[in-house]
Design a protein around this motif. Structure first.
Motif, mmCIF file in Angstrom:
data_model
loop_
_atom_site.group_PDB
_atom_site.id
_atom_site.type_symbol
_atom_site.label_atom_id
_atom_site.label_comp_id
_atom_site.label_asym_id
_atom_site.label_seq_id
_atom_site.Cartn_x
_atom_site.Cartn_y
_atom_site.Cartn_z
ATOM 1 N N MET A 1 17.106 50.428 29.671
ATOM 2 C CA MET A 1 16.739 51.710 29.063
ATOM 3 C C MET A 1 15.869 52.592 29.950
ATOM 4 O O MET A 1 15.748 53.779 29.717
ATOM 5 N N LYS A 2 15.208 52.037 30.953
ATOM 6 C CA LYS A 2 14.292 52.779 31.827
ATOM 7 C C LYS A 2 13.202 53.483 31.019
ATOM 8 O O LYS A 2 13.176 54.718 30.890
ATOM 9 N N PRO A 3 12.247 52.727 30.478
ATOM 10 C CA PRO A 3 11.189 53.316 29.655
ATOM 11 C C PRO A 3 10.267 54.209 30.470
ATOM 12 O O PRO A 3 9.959 53.918 31.624
ATOM 13 N N ARG A 4 9.791 55.278 29.855
ATOM 14 C CA ARG A 4 8.972 56.262 30.566
ATOM 15 C C ARG A 4 7.596 56.423 29.904
ATOM 16 O O ARG A 4 6.690 55.655 30.169
ATOM 17 N N SER A 5 7.439 57.407 29.034
ATOM 18 C CA SER A 5 6.131 57.716 28.457
ATOM 19 C C SER A 5 5.959 57.080 27.083
ATOM 20 O O SER A 5 6.933 56.842 26.364
ATOM 21 N N ILE A 6 4.679 56.830 26.716
ATOM 22 C CA ILE A 6 4.366 56.148 25.462
ATOM 23 C C ILE A 6 3.398 56.993 24.624
ATOM 24 O O ILE A 6 2.467 57.587 25.148
ATOM 25 N N ALA A 7 3.628 56.965 23.309
ATOM 26 C CA ALA A 7 2.640 57.441 22.334
ATOM 27 C C ALA A 7 2.635 56.421 21.202
ATOM 28 O O ALA A 7 3.545 55.599 21.083
ATOM 29 N N ALA A 8 1.616 56.446 20.358
ATOM 30 C CA ALA A 8 1.504 55.449 19.301
ATOM 31 C C ALA A 8 0.998 56.085 18.019
ATOM 32 O O ALA A 8 0.192 57.025 18.035
ATOM 33 N N ASP A 9 1.470 55.532 16.881
ATOM 34 C CA ASP A 9 1.054 56.032 15.580
ATOM 35 C C ASP A 9 1.500 55.044 14.511
ATOM 36 O O ASP A 9 2.620 54.511 14.581
ATOM 37 N N GLY A 10 0.641 54.761 13.535
ATOM 38 C CA GLY A 10 1.030 53.938 12.395
ATOM 39 C C GLY A 10 1.491 52.544 12.743
ATOM 40 O O GLY A 10 2.391 52.008 12.074
ATOM 41 N N GLY A 11 0.902 51.943 13.765
ATOM 42 C CA GLY A 11 1.289 50.596 14.160
ATOM 43 C C GLY A 11 2.558 50.518 14.980
ATOM 44 O O GLY A 11 3.055 49.418 15.258
ATOM 45 N N LYS A 12 3.072 51.663 15.386
ATOM 46 C CA LYS A 12 4.314 51.707 16.160
ATOM 47 C C LYS A 12 4.077 52.382 17.511
ATOM 48 O O LYS A 12 3.227 53.259 17.651
ATOM 49 N N LEU A 13 4.863 51.968 18.499
ATOM 50 C CA LEU A 13 4.910 52.635 19.793
ATOM 51 C C LEU A 13 6.161 53.500 19.833
ATOM 52 O O LEU A 13 7.235 53.083 19.364
ATOM 53 N N TYR A 14 6.036 54.677 20.402
ATOM 54 C CA TYR A 14 7.180 55.569 20.579
ATOM 55 C C TYR A 14 7.321 55.822 22.073
ATOM 56 O O TYR A 14 6.411 56.359 22.717
ATOM 57 N N ILE A 15 8.465 55.417 22.625
ATOM 58 C CA ILE A 15 8.666 55.395 24.071
ATOM 59 C C ILE A 15 9.891 56.228 24.432
ATOM 60 O O ILE A 15 10.976 56.018 23.878
ATOM 61 N N VAL B 1 7.175 50.093 32.620
ATOM 62 C CA VAL B 1 7.531 49.927 34.024
ATOM 63 C C VAL B 1 9.013 50.285 34.146
ATOM 64 O O VAL B 1 9.888 49.498 33.775
ATOM 65 N N THR B 2 9.279 51.478 34.658
ATOM 66 C CA THR B 2 10.605 52.077 34.526
ATOM 67 C C THR B 2 11.697 51.294 35.239
ATOM 68 O O THR B 2 12.717 50.922 34.640
ATOM 69 N N GLU B 3 11.538 51.055 36.526
ATOM 70 C CA GLU B 3 12.617 50.426 37.295
ATOM 71 C C GLU B 3 12.733 48.927 37.026
ATOM 72 O O GLU B 3 13.774 48.331 37.292
ATOM 73 N N SER B 4 11.691 48.323 36.488
ATOM 74 C CA SER B 4 11.781 46.924 36.069
ATOM 75 C C SER B 4 12.265 46.791 34.636
ATOM 76 O O SER B 4 12.550 45.687 34.165
ATOM 77 N N ASN B 5 12.345 47.926 33.919
ATOM 78 C CA ASN B 5 12.803 47.934 32.524
ATOM 79 C C ASN B 5 11.985 47.000 31.647
ATOM 80 O O ASN B 5 12.525 46.189 30.883
ATOM 81 N N THR B 6 10.665 47.108 31.748
ATOM 82 C CA THR B 6 9.798 46.248 30.966
ATOM 83 C C THR B 6 8.702 47.040 30.269
ATOM 84 O O THR B 6 8.316 48.121 30.704
ATOM 85 N N LEU B 7 8.220 46.453 29.189
ATOM 86 C CA LEU B 7 7.051 46.922 28.469
ATOM 87 C C LEU B 7 6.048 45.777 28.463
ATOM 88 O O LEU B 7 6.389 44.652 28.078
ATOM 89 N N GLU B 8 4.826 46.039 28.916
ATOM 90 C CA GLU B 8 3.774 45.024 28.933
ATOM 91 C C GLU B 8 2.769 45.321 27.821
ATOM 92 O O GLU B 8 2.347 46.466 27.647
ATOM 93 N N ALA B 9 2.381 44.287 27.077
ATOM 94 C CA ALA B 9 1.335 44.382 26.066
ATOM 95 C C ALA B 9 0.193 43.481 26.517
ATOM 96 O O ALA B 9 0.320 42.255 26.512
ATOM 97 N N ILE B 10 -0.922 44.083 26.918
ATOM 98 C CA ILE B 10 -1.971 43.381 27.644
ATOM 99 C C ILE B 10 -3.242 43.289 26.807
ATOM 100 O O ILE B 10 -3.675 44.274 26.191
ATOM 101 N N ASP B 11 -3.839 42.088 26.798
ATOM 102 C CA ASP B 11 -5.176 41.915 26.234
ATOM 103 C C ASP B 11 -6.171 42.361 27.302
ATOM 104 O O ASP B 11 -6.307 41.706 28.332
#
Length: 341
Positions: free
Chosen positions: A115-129, A91-101
């Motif tokens: 940081m203004k997070p934008r796009s996400i990819a994942a690999d090897g147990g890690k998120l790349y944002i 959520v870019t303007e809120s500067n948050t990352l949500e991890a949802i069940d």
């Protein structure tokens, strides 16, 4: 249009995850079935949302996230992925990352500072944002949501990201002076440092993995540079131009389904093969406002088109591969992505 705001969906069971930072779990369980729709929300408003969509009949709950967590998603939701049984949202303007069940809707919120997070990819147990401030890619542990490392891209803000064979491919967009980047940046995930970039087009935005040897990247600034796209071979960095622009896209059965939506025209729909060959889309989606996203159910092949109305709520339209409309459901503001559970 179908609209259901308080629906209990019976669905999948997903294992929980340890809490990190902020967690509001006071509400009763809100379960979902089928898919989630990310609603970006108005740029200046605090009205981003996640809708729970029943893909069998189009029933939709546009208050799914809010009801499960006792707080709203925030300002300008940007990206959403499903990884290792969790749904992650920036959520870019809120500067948050949500991890949802996804089984309950309950979320663990991680502050991203400024940081203004934008796009996400994942690999090897890690998120790349990808993040705007600074212009970088951050590595986040998917389980603990701890920010482990930062790779500075440069002065140009990054947008889309895709991971192939241990490397992240990152779209360079623009800088604070609104000068445009023309490079697809490459990050070695092992060293978490940049490798030589690949020159493609002006103001890159989306990057999508086609297969283990190719990605497709799109660009355009809507003014002095028309929308365009190219196939990049990740083994040789060879660039194959495609004779069509792309605004949004998804990959199904090794082909790219997408559309080009110029600022001053109607969207043109297209299918692109991995060798860059352009084919006609199997049908013309009957959107009534503005094309805002496309995703394909990897199991059924059904095509989901997101239609945004700049003054009101949007719609999600589900089509079969031959263009038969399965359902049309009303979403929240600016629906931008569908993730299938």
């Amino acid at each position: 249009m179908k609209r259901f705001t308080h629906i209990l969906f019976i669905g999948m069971a997903v294992l929980g995850m340890a809490a990190c930072e902020k967690e509001d779990n006071n509400n009763a369980t809100v379960e979902t079935k089928g898919a989630l729709v990310l609603n970006e929300g108005d740029f200046t408003a605090n009205n981003a949302a996640i809708s729970a969509l029943d893909i069998t009949n189009g029933d939709i709950d546009n208050h799914w996230f809010e009801n499960a967590n006792n707080y709203g998603l925030g300002k300008q939701a940007q990206d959403m992925i499903l990884y290792n049984g969790k749904v992650y949202v920036t959520v870019t303007e809120s500067n948050t990352l949500e991890a949802i069940d996804p089984a309950t809707g309950r979320s663990t919120q991680k502050s991203m500072g400024t940081m203004k997070p934008r796009s996400i990819a994942a690999d090897g147990g890690k998120l790349y944002i990808t993040c705007y401030t600074p212009a970088c890619v951050v590595r986040v542990d998917a389980a603990s949501l701890t920010i482990e490392d930062t790779c500075i891209i440069g002065e140009y803000k990054p947008e889309g990201i895709a991971i192939v064979n241990g490397k992240a491919y990152v779209a360079g967009a623009y800088n604070d002076s609104y000068m445009y980047d023309n490079r697809l940046h490459v990050v070695d995930l092992a060293t978490f440092d940049t490798l030589p970039s690949v020159v493609v087009g002006s103001n890159l935005n989306k990057v999508v993995k086609i297969n283990d040897s190719k990605v497709i990247v799109s660009w355009g600034n809507g003014y002095d540079s028309p929308n365009g796209c190219a196939i990049v071979d990740v083994n040789s960095n060879a660039v194959t131009p495609v004779n069509h622009g792309l605004t949004k896209m998804d990959v199904y059965n090794g082909k790219v389904y997408g559309y080009d939506a110029p600022y001053d025209g109607q969207p043109s729909w297209v299918v692109i093969s991995a060798d860059g060959t352009v084919e006609g889309f199997p049908f013309t989606p009957a959107i009534t406002n503005n094309a805002y996203g496309i995703n394909i159910n990897p199991t059924t092949g059904d095509i989901y088109i997101l239609d945004a109305d700049y003054q009101a709520t949007g719609d999600v339209l589900s089509y079969t591969q031959n263009g038969t409309l399965r359902f049309k459901s009303e979403t929240a503001k600016f629906p931008s992505k569908v993730v299938f559970l």
